[in-house]
Design an enzyme around this catalytic site. Structure first.
Site, PDB file in Angstrom:
ATOM      1  CB  CYS A  64       2.832   7.639   9.241  1.00 36.79           C
ATOM      2  SG  CYS A  64       1.404   6.561   9.417  1.00 36.79           S
ATOM      3  CE1 TYR A 112       8.732  -1.154   8.160  1.00 36.73           C
ATOM      4  CE2 TYR A 112       9.965   0.894   7.928  1.00 36.73           C
ATOM      5  CZ  TYR A 112       9.870  -0.476   7.771  1.00 36.73           C
ATOM      6  OH  TYR A 112      10.907  -1.168   7.204  1.00 36.73           O
ATOM      7  CE1 TYR A 137       1.272  -3.715  17.122  1.00 33.00           C
ATOM      8  CE2 TYR A 137      -0.523  -2.198  17.622  1.00 33.00           C
ATOM      9  CZ  TYR A 137       0.125  -3.399  17.832  1.00 33.00           C
ATOM     10  OH  TYR A 137      -0.374  -4.289  18.751  1.00 33.00           O
ATOM     11  NE  ARG A 194       0.130   0.055   4.918  1.00 36.58           N
ATOM     12  CZ  ARG A 194       1.185   0.757   5.276  1.00 36.58           C
ATOM     13  NH1 ARG A 194       1.547   1.823   4.575  1.00 36.58           N
ATOM     14  NH2 ARG A 194       1.910   0.414   6.324  1.00 36.58           N
ATOM     15  N   GLY A 195       0.251   2.394  -0.167  1.00 38.81           N
ATOM     16  CA  GLY A 195       0.985   3.639  -0.012  1.00 38.81           C
ATOM     17  C   GLY A 195       1.305   3.898   1.450  1.00 38.81           C
ATOM     18  N   GLY A 216      -6.753   0.333   3.280  1.00 39.99           N
ATOM     19  CA  GLY A 216      -7.785   1.235   3.794  1.00 39.99           C
ATOM     20  C   GLY A 216      -7.327   2.066   4.968  1.00 39.99           C
ATOM     21  CG  LEU A 217     -10.103   3.405   7.483  1.00 39.99           C
ATOM     22  CD1 LEU A 217     -10.529   3.295   8.947  1.00 39.99           C
ATOM     23  CD2 LEU A 217     -10.976   4.436   6.770  1.00 39.99           C
ATOM     24  CB  SER A 218      -5.822   1.107  11.307  1.00 42.61           C
ATOM     25  OG  SER A 218      -4.717   2.002  11.258  1.00 42.61           O
TER      26      SER A 218
END
Length: 218
Positions: A182, A75, A77, A71-72, A164-166
């Site tokens: 990031c 790093y 977690y 993904r884009g 996607g997202l977290s």
């Protein structure tokens, strides 16, 4: 097919198997054989490296398994207490605008956090969603501390999104210490529970479902 199919996966989803299943679903969406999908899940503790990840940002490479995500981003977690939303949408149908798509993901997170009276904000040059922490010591320059509460990293394959997202609900925040999240050293991470809110994963899922149509109408 236009209706988005939602799945909430129980337990902890192994990363490699989930990534393979996601890639298969993306191919099926592209072929017109499956509906768009959103998977809500948790992973066991692990780090993932995006396409812009820098080796020096992996501070403790032996702490948890490290996966190359494709993904884009850099790093991040994943682990228990963090809600991961894998978003598989057909941007060929919804509009071929990657920046608008990422902005819509951020807006969706911000609207979801607002359901719990949390003010999430975006920052220029910093993908993700941030909260200002007046309860924490200010920076050396006197600016208020800002912590990241949600990360975003996506990939497109023939204009179908995945990854996607977290959103941090109640993860062990010390687990982020093994990386520079990031690639941003000067800011920390937080969670809904860290902010003093007794939010459950079920509460968050309900808010994600409620706010989604505002930002991704059919």
């Amino acid at each position: 097919m236009s209706a988005v199919e939602w799945s909430i996966l129980p337990g902890l989803s192994p990363y490699r198997e989930t990534l393979e299943a996601m890639e298969n679903r993306v191919a099926a969406i592209r072929a017109g054989e499956a509906a768009e999908a959103i998977w809500l899940l948790e992973h066991p503790p692990l780090y993932t490296a995006g396409t812009s990840a820098r080796p020096e940002d992996l501070v403790e490479p032996e702490r948890f398994p490290v996966h190359v995500a494709g993904r884009g981003g850099q790093y991040t977690y994943h682990g228990p207490g963090q809600r991961v939303a894998y978003v598989m949408l057909d941007l060929d149908r919804r509009g071929r605008d990657v920046r608008r798509f990422v902005t819509a993901l951020e807006d969706w997170v911000i609207a979801t956090l607002a359901e719990f009276n949390v003010r999430g904000e975006r920052r220029e040059g910093r993908v993700g969603v941030w909260v200002v922490r007046p309860d924490r010591p200010a920076g050396l320059d006197g600016s208020p501390r800002e912590d990241k509460i949600a990360a975003i990293g996506v990939k497109l394959r023939r204009w179908v999104s995945f990854h996607g997202l977290s959103i941090n609900v109640e993860p062990n925040l010390t687990h982020f210490e093994g990386i520079v999240p990031c690639g941003i050293r000067e800011h920390g991470v937080t969670s809904l529970v860290d902010l003093g809110l007794p939010v459950t994963m079920q509460d968050l899922d309900a808010a994600l479902l409620r706010t989604f149509p505002q930002h991704f109408p059919d």
